[in-house]
Design an enzyme around this catalytic site. Structure first.
Site, PDB file in Angstrom:
ATOM      1  N   TRP A 117      -7.508   1.140  -3.476  1.00 44.74           N
ATOM      2  CA  TRP A 117      -7.163  -0.184  -2.931  1.00 44.74           C
ATOM      3  C   TRP A 117      -7.727  -0.399  -1.528  1.00 44.74           C
ATOM      4  O   TRP A 117      -7.054  -0.950  -0.663  1.00 44.74           O
ATOM      5  CB  TRP A 117      -5.642  -0.405  -2.870  1.00 44.74           C
ATOM      6  CG  TRP A 117      -4.876  -0.179  -4.111  1.00 44.74           C
ATOM      7  CD1 TRP A 117      -5.343   0.160  -5.354  1.00 44.74           C
ATOM      8  CD2 TRP A 117      -3.453  -0.275  -4.254  1.00 44.74           C
ATOM      9  NE1 TRP A 117      -4.317   0.276  -6.246  1.00 44.74           N
ATOM     10  CE2 TRP A 117      -3.130   0.030  -5.595  1.00 44.74           C
ATOM     11  CE3 TRP A 117      -2.419  -0.576  -3.380  1.00 44.74           C
ATOM     12  CZ2 TRP A 117      -1.831   0.020  -6.073  1.00 44.74           C
ATOM     13  CZ3 TRP A 117      -1.115  -0.581  -3.851  1.00 44.74           C
ATOM     14  CH2 TRP A 117      -0.833  -0.280  -5.183  1.00 44.74           C
ATOM     15  N   HIS A 118      -8.981  -0.020  -1.315  1.00 45.25           N
ATOM     16  CA  HIS A 118      -9.567  -0.165   0.022  1.00 45.25           C
ATOM     17  C   HIS A 118     -10.850  -0.998   0.026  1.00 45.25           C
ATOM     18  O   HIS A 118     -11.843  -0.602   0.641  1.00 45.25           O
ATOM     19  CB  HIS A 118      -9.879   1.215   0.619  1.00 45.25           C
ATOM     20  CG  HIS A 118      -8.700   2.056   0.920  1.00 45.25           C
ATOM     21  ND1 HIS A 118      -8.796   3.399   1.230  1.00 45.25           N
ATOM     22  CD2 HIS A 118      -7.378   1.765   0.966  1.00 45.25           C
ATOM     23  CE1 HIS A 118      -7.601   3.904   1.441  1.00 45.25           C
ATOM     24  NE2 HIS A 118      -6.714   2.928   1.285  1.00 45.25           N
ATOM     25  N   VAL A 153      -5.177 -21.628  -0.771  1.00 44.65           N
ATOM     26  CA  VAL A 153      -6.282 -22.357  -0.148  1.00 44.65           C
ATOM     27  C   VAL A 153      -7.437 -22.399  -1.136  1.00 44.65           C
ATOM     28  O   VAL A 153      -7.865 -21.372  -1.671  1.00 44.65           O
ATOM     29  CB  VAL A 153      -6.705 -21.689   1.170  1.00 44.65           C
ATOM     30  CG1 VAL A 153      -8.037 -22.255   1.669  1.00 44.65           C
ATOM     31  CG2 VAL A 153      -5.612 -21.887   2.220  1.00 44.65           C
ATOM     32  N   ASN A 162       0.823  -1.210   0.000  1.00 45.07           N
ATOM     33  CA  ASN A 162       0.000   0.000   0.000  1.00 45.07           C
ATOM     34  C   ASN A 162       0.857   1.260   0.000  1.00 45.07           C
ATOM     35  O   ASN A 162       2.085   1.204   0.004  1.00 45.07           O
ATOM     36  CB  ASN A 162      -0.977  -0.016   1.193  1.00 45.07           C
ATOM     37  CG  ASN A 162      -0.265   0.028   2.543  1.00 45.07           C
ATOM     38  OD1 ASN A 162       0.928   0.276   2.635  1.00 45.07           O
ATOM     39  ND2 ASN A 162      -1.009  -0.224   3.599  1.00 45.07           N
ATOM     40  N   PHE A 163       0.193   2.425   0.005  1.00 45.45           N
ATOM     41  CA  PHE A 163       0.913   3.697  -0.041  1.00 45.45           C
ATOM     42  C   PHE A 163       1.379   4.133   1.347  1.00 45.45           C
ATOM     43  O   PHE A 163       1.890   5.229   1.514  1.00 45.45           O
ATOM     44  CB  PHE A 163       0.032   4.789  -0.654  1.00 45.45           C
ATOM     45  CG  PHE A 163      -0.217   4.620  -2.131  1.00 45.45           C
ATOM     46  CD1 PHE A 163       0.237   3.513  -2.818  1.00 45.45           C
ATOM     47  CD2 PHE A 163      -0.921   5.575  -2.838  1.00 45.45           C
ATOM     48  CE1 PHE A 163       0.006   3.344  -4.176  1.00 45.45           C
ATOM     49  CE2 PHE A 163      -1.163   5.429  -4.201  1.00 45.45           C
ATOM     50  CZ  PHE A 163      -0.702   4.314  -4.862  1.00 45.45           C
ATOM     51  N   MET A 164       1.112   3.291   2.371  1.00 50.88           N
ATOM     52  CA  MET A 164       1.630   3.460   3.730  1.00 50.88           C
ATOM     53  C   MET A 164       0.968   4.576   4.526  1.00 50.88           C
ATOM     54  O   MET A 164       1.426   4.909   5.614  1.00 50.88           O
ATOM     55  CB  MET A 164       3.151   3.661   3.730  1.00 50.88           C
ATOM     56  CG  MET A 164       3.913   2.478   3.201  1.00 50.88           C
ATOM     57  SD  MET A 164       5.656   2.816   2.911  1.00 50.88           S
ATOM     58  CE  MET A 164       5.529   3.885   1.488  1.00 50.88           C
ATOM     59  N   HIS A 184      -7.833   5.538   5.748  1.00 44.17           N
ATOM     60  CA  HIS A 184      -7.079   4.402   5.217  1.00 44.17           C
ATOM     61  C   HIS A 184      -7.229   3.241   6.192  1.00 44.17           C
ATOM     62  O   HIS A 184      -6.922   3.379   7.378  1.00 44.17           O
ATOM     63  CB  HIS A 184      -5.626   4.803   5.013  1.00 44.17           C
ATOM     64  CG  HIS A 184      -5.465   5.850   3.953  1.00 44.17           C
ATOM     65  ND1 HIS A 184      -4.872   5.613   2.731  1.00 44.17           N
ATOM     66  CD2 HIS A 184      -5.857   7.152   3.915  1.00 44.17           C
ATOM     67  CE1 HIS A 184      -4.901   6.712   1.992  1.00 44.17           C
ATOM     68  NE2 HIS A 184      -5.495   7.662   2.699  1.00 44.17           N
TER      69      HIS A 184
END
Length: 598
Positions: free
Chosen positions: A532-533, A261, A122-124, A577
């Protein structure tokens, strides 16, 4: 970025050489029965592995589809993440369905496929969100255990503030008392850019529209302030580096990587409920499938995409839909895969009169290679920092006309409607257009953080190695559209303030070419991507509710021995975030599990 290709190739090659404490093939396991089997070594799975193995009587197996994070340069170097990690060999390279509200564009939709999961790619940006977010979860689940006063301990247990990489005095940029003593390292930028003072001065001089925030972890999530990143000492701090790697030497922990899995399997019933105590897995679609047994619990931590896919392949989901795929339905839970929420992001650009932005660094391989050499020497320099230095979380005016049609969906007055991530470049990591060959830019990455749009996830077929059908349904709600329009107009007002005079020289790009509300919405449809969430595809609900997938203790409804701990259980997406919230959930889940097996 061509100058990095060699380093990237080497780092990926190194990722294949794993420590002896990691297994790369199921045949290397010395046993087939564990107390707990954790599916996924992301933000949640890594926390669980650490905390559960604190009890030496518990045996734990973690199964991760991806590779190790060690030696992957683009993971370790904070500045590089937005450029090289999306849609790479360390991600699940998902794509969405054509988004009907985004001019039918198909979006890339990467998730972490590596130890640490998306915390490694991620972008942190680190924001725990307002206190109100957790109080809302408590109300929605009818369980006070999720209220802020009860989860605060887990926030303080999960992370700690460390000095910026340049070691400068950060008084006035952060409040140390808002931080804890946990393993995740959090820092403010180590190399202030020339836009930082302008951002902060604009906020402090603006009055109530752009209030200054001293610290994003204060419980009030509205304001403008210094970006806080999950980095320390010039290196990314992820769930893998902070939680998992430090305990790989524990004898009661096995970690199996490069193994997918395929489903969980029930073996008998208890109290009329199917008991899911077996986990089926394989290295790839062509390889033999193996099973391991969990004598206490199987814990799904495969994320908001992986977890519902595994549930449905295991016969847990909407029975009507599963039967069309000839999957025997074990538990009828229609909410599996539904209520997908995500934050839409787009970039609004401004041209600037400056030669000190990141643009030359990003377009000139010689400059970038020199910066990379400095980082490799001593983890210093520009690459030791995330590519953004300041952020803002803001609200629409209370008298905005949209509230005549929609009730405010935020958790309360201390929770935002939209976010700005300020970048001294052309939108590194959030742009849908190539970087211009010349010019210097200021970017507002504009994010709707209180979306009302809801999507879903469905099986493509019964092959666990085929990607599911992912529809985040971005921009479906008129409320989301109104928030984006309000945010774009707020960004323009922001740069009209005195600190930007002579610095910002004009508007740039399709969004900033739009003037009317309709034009801004049309430009947004061409520009929006995911931040990306994804969350909420296996949401928790009150214990006796007929809807939802898990109860407030994160146990799958109608099942025995099966629990979910990842962002799929969020009742509603937080306005921020989500990685900090994920650490909080995983820390609390660890205690719930320990207490249930005390």
């Amino acid at each position: 970025m061509n100058g990095l290709l060699f380093f990237f190739a080497v780092s990926l090659a190194l990722a294949c050489f794993c420590k002896a404490t990691l297994f790369t093939n199921v045949s290397q396991l010395t046993k087939s029965n564990y107390d707990f089997v954790i599916v996924g070594a992301g933000a949640a799975g890594s926390v669980l592995a650490n905390r559960l193995t604190e009890n030496p009587s518990f045996s734990v197996l973690v199964i991760e589809a991806g590779v190790t994070n060690e030696g992957v340069l683009d993971i370790e170097v904070p500045f590089l993440a937005p450029g090289n990690l999306p849609m790479s060999s360390v991600t699940w390279n998902f794509t969405t369905t054509p988004q009907q509200n985004l001019d039918d564009r198909v979006l890339t939709y990467p998730r972490g496929r590596v130890l640490g999961g998306s915390s490694s790619i991620n972008f942190m940006v680190y924001t725990r969100g307002s206190d109100e977010e957790y109080d809302r979860w408590a109300k929605l689940t009818e369980n006070s255990g999720w209220a802020w006063e009860n989860v605060a301990q887990y926030y303080f247990k999960s992370s700690r503030l460390v000095p910026p990489v340049d070691g400068r005095n950060i008084t006035g940029e952060v409040n140390p008392s808002d931080h804890g003593n946990g393993p995740i390292l959090v820092s403010v930028p180590g190399m202030p850019s020339e836009i930082d003072d302008r951002v902060f001065t604009t906020s402090k001089e603006s009055g109530s529209e752009f209030p200054f925030s001293l610290d994003w972890q204060s419980g009030n999530a509205v304001g403008v302030g210094a970006l806080q990143s999950t980095a320390g000492g010039g290196v990314r701090s992820s769930a893998a580096t902070a939680y998992l790697q430090p305990v790989l030497n524990r004898t009661n922990l096995d970690v199996l990587i490069q193994t997918t899995v395929t489903r969980v399997i029930s073996n008998g019933k208890s109290g009329g409920k199917p008991v899911f105590n077996k986990v089926e897995m394989a290295a790839n679609a062509a390889s033999k499938r193996f099973t391991v047994t969990a004598s206490k619990e199987v814990i799904l931590s495969a994320g908001s995409i992986g977890t519902p896919q595994i549930l449905m392949l295991s016969g847990i989901g909407n029975c009507t839909t599963l039967k069309t795929l000839d999957i025997d339905c074990e538990i009828d839970l229609p909410d599996v895969g539904e209520h997908l929420q995500d934050h839409p992001l787009m970039s609004a650009y401004f041209t600037v009169d400056s030669n000190n932005t990141f643009d030359d660094l990003l377009r000139n391989a010689t400059i970038l290679d020199a910066a990379l050499e400095q980082w490799m020497s001593n983890h210093s320099g520009i690459l030791a920092n995330a590519p953004g230095n300041a952020i803002a979380f803001l609200r629409l005016p209370s008298n905005d006309s949209i509230f005549k049609t929609f009730a405010d969906p935020t958790a309360g007055p201390n929770s935002p409607h939209f976010e700005f991530i300020f970048a001294a470049s052309d939108g590194y990591g959030g742009s849908v257009v190539p970087q211009p060959a010349t010019g210097h830019f200021l970017t507002f990455q504009v994010v709707v953080v209180s979306p009302l749009s809801r999507g879903n996830l469905k099986l493509n077929n019964t092959d666990p190695f085929d990607f599911p059908i992912i529809n985040p349904n971005f921009f479906d709600s008129e409320f989301d559209q109104a928030v984006m329009v309000g945010a774009v107009r707020a960004a323009r007002r922001f740069v009209e303030a005195a600190p930007w005079k002579g610095f910002v020289t004009g508007l740039f790009g399709v969004v900033n070419s739009a003037n009317t509300d309709e034009e801004i919405i049309a430009a947004s449809r061409q520009s929006i991507v995911t931040i990306w969430h994804p969350t909420s595809t296996a949401r928790m609900s009150p214990k006796d509710a007929s809807f939802g997938v898990t109860d407030p203790d994160l146990l799958v409804k109608g099942a025995e021995g099966l629990r979910i701990v990842d962002a799929s259980i969020f009742p509603v997406i937080p306005a921020g975030h989500p990685v900090a919230a994920m650490y909080i959930i995983a820390e609390r889940a660890s205690d719930l599990i320990k207490n249930s097996w005390a």
